[in-house]
Design a protein around this motif. Structure first.
Motif, PDB file in Angstrom:
ATOM      1  N   THR A  79      -9.506  -0.718  -2.120  1.00  0.00           N
ATOM      2  CA  THR A  79      -9.496   0.534  -1.373  1.00  0.00           C
ATOM      3  C   THR A  79      -8.360   0.579  -0.355  1.00  0.00           C
ATOM      4  O   THR A  79      -7.831   1.650  -0.051  1.00  0.00           O
ATOM      5  N   SER A  80      -7.949  -0.585   0.168  1.00  0.00           N
ATOM      6  CA  SER A  80      -6.899  -0.626   1.184  1.00  0.00           C
ATOM      7  C   SER A  80      -5.521  -0.278   0.638  1.00  0.00           C
ATOM      8  O   SER A  80      -4.606   0.027   1.411  1.00  0.00           O
TER       9      SER A  80
ATOM     10  N   ASP B 182       0.042   5.894   0.374  1.00  0.00           N
ATOM     11  CA  ASP B 182      -0.947   6.828   0.903  1.00  0.00           C
ATOM     12  C   ASP B 182      -0.848   8.150   0.145  1.00  0.00           C
ATOM     13  O   ASP B 182       0.053   8.362  -0.670  1.00  0.00           O
TER      14      ASP B 182
ATOM     15  N   ARG C 200       0.832  -1.205   0.000  1.00  0.00           N
ATOM     16  CA  ARG C 200       0.000   0.000   0.000  1.00  0.00           C
ATOM     17  C   ARG C 200       0.863   1.250   0.000  1.00  0.00           C
ATOM     18  O   ARG C 200       2.050   1.225   0.320  1.00  0.00           O
TER      19      ARG C 200
ATOM     20  N   ARG D  92      -4.157   4.552   1.140  1.00  0.00           N
ATOM     21  CA  ARG D  92      -4.705   5.121   2.370  1.00  0.00           C
ATOM     22  C   ARG D  92      -4.630   6.652   2.317  1.00  0.00           C
ATOM     23  O   ARG D  92      -3.843   7.223   1.568  1.00  0.00           O
ATOM     24  N   ALA D  93      -5.433   7.286   3.149  1.00  0.00           N
ATOM     25  CA  ALA D  93      -5.408   8.748   3.294  1.00  0.00           C
ATOM     26  C   ALA D  93      -5.421   9.444   1.938  1.00  0.00           C
ATOM     27  O   ALA D  93      -4.632  10.355   1.672  1.00  0.00           O
ATOM     28  N   GLN D  94      -6.347   9.016   1.077  1.00  0.00           N
ATOM     29  CA  GLN D  94      -6.421   9.599  -0.263  1.00  0.00           C
ATOM     30  C   GLN D  94      -6.720  11.091  -0.208  1.00  0.00           C
ATOM     31  O   GLN D  94      -6.319  11.851  -1.094  1.00  0.00           O
TER      32      GLN D  94
END
Length: 340
Positions: A259-260, A227, A225, A263-265
């Motif tokens: 979606t994971s 962010d 991931r 993060r913090a889009q």
């Protein structure tokens, strides 16, 4: 842990990537920094005519006074098919992959020139009121299932391979996107390692954050991931190159399978001269892919463009590949369509 079919594909790709780069590099090590071929014209624009300001004899036979050379107006760098802004003029359509690794995408088969000609034809099927702009998305940093000598779980594609694809892209007036699967390496470091390519007006970046591993994670075992802060950091670096070299708008794509993965889009901040493109990833039937699309485009931040990823083989297993008409029916309409 990702669910099938993506999980199976990830394990296969992590192994295949290492094998493919082994063929290209001979040892799978990290090559020296890329040194692209020089531009066809000199950096300052067209050279003055050799006869300009030579003091040729006048009518009386005496030499005329030497005239000061007129400054040559430098032509600003443009995108491969003209202009300095990608959207809304163009729709990008591309193939991705790595030579010698057919499992990693369309660019892994055949000659680059053949694939470039093929994607040109596909791109025209997606025009729908825009100008098609073909894209070659080459894997420049590839996640591996093994740590490698530096423990980063990634390999870099040799400069000679990138140079080959850049020449093809330039010949076909296409964009070259350099895709980064960072493994455990620092993302911005991988982008900076490609700087010598990124100063060209026809080269951009694509990030694959599902292959961005934290400490203790191994590519192929789980989703990685990123962010919004990290994506903004990369966009800011590219924006600096655009300003320093007076480049046209530069694409920054990030592929997102769930979606994971991002993060913090809401922390994502557009930067001058950079077109941020969020590309919906994931394998499945048209219905499953539409569902993924709807989840990923919900509450898009301002200034974010959209992309959509298709898989020639995997999407068709047990179902069928979506048609251009179906892809263009998605809302918002994808501005970058990529085939793997």
């Amino acid at each position: 842990m990702p669910s099938s079919p993506d999980a199976t594909r990830r394990r296969v790709l992590a192994v295949t990537a290492a094998a493919g780069l082994g063929v290209l590099t001979g040892c799978g090590g990290t090559p020296s920094r890329a040194r692209p071929a020089p531009e066809a014209s000199p950096p300052g624009g067209s050279r003055s005519s050799p006869s300009a300001g030579t003091g040729a004899p006048g009518p009386s036979g005496s030499a005329t006074a030497r005239q000061p050379a007129r400054p040559v107006k430098r032509r600003r760098p443009e995108l491969p098919r003209g202009g300095r802004e990608l959207f809304p003029r163009y729709r990008l359509v591309g193939f991705c992959g790595l030579p010698g690794a057919a499992a990693l995408g369309r660019l892994g088969t055949g000659e680059p020139g053949q694939r470039a000609a093929e994607v040109e034809k596909v791109a025209h099927r997606y025009a729908a009121g825009r100008e098609p702009l073909p894209v070659l998305e080459l894997l420049a940093t590839v996640a591996n299932a093994t740590a490698g000598p530096d423990g980063t779980y990634r390999s870099r594609t040799p400069a000679a391979t990138i140079r080959r694809f850049h020449r093809v892209a330039r010949d076909r007036r296409a964009l070259l996107l350099l895709n980064i699967q960072p493994g455990r390496a620092d993302v911005l470091d991988e982008v900076k390692a490609l700087r010598d390519w990124l100063v060209h007006p026809d080269v951009g970046i694509a990030l694959d954050p599902e292959w961005e591993m934290a400490r203790g994670q191994v590519p192929g075992d789980t989703y990685g991931r990123t962010d919004g802060h990290e994506l903004t950091e990369v966009a800011r670096y590219l924006s600096g190159l655009v300003e320093a070299h007076d480049l046209p708008q530069k694409p920054l794509v990030f592929h997102q399978v769930a979606t994971s993965v991002v993060r913090a889009q809401s922390a994502l901040r557009p930067q001058p001269g950079v077109a941020l493109i969020k590309s919906a990833d994931g394998i499945g039937s048209p219905g499953l892919k539409r569902g993924t699309w709807q989840r990923l485009v919900h509450d898009l931040p301002d200034g974010l463009h959209t992309g959509f990823k298709l898989f020639y083989e995997e999407d068709a297993q047990g179902s069928r590949l979506m048609t251009p008409k179906e892809v263009l029916a998605l809302r918002p309409q994808p501005e970058y369509v990529m085939y793997e």
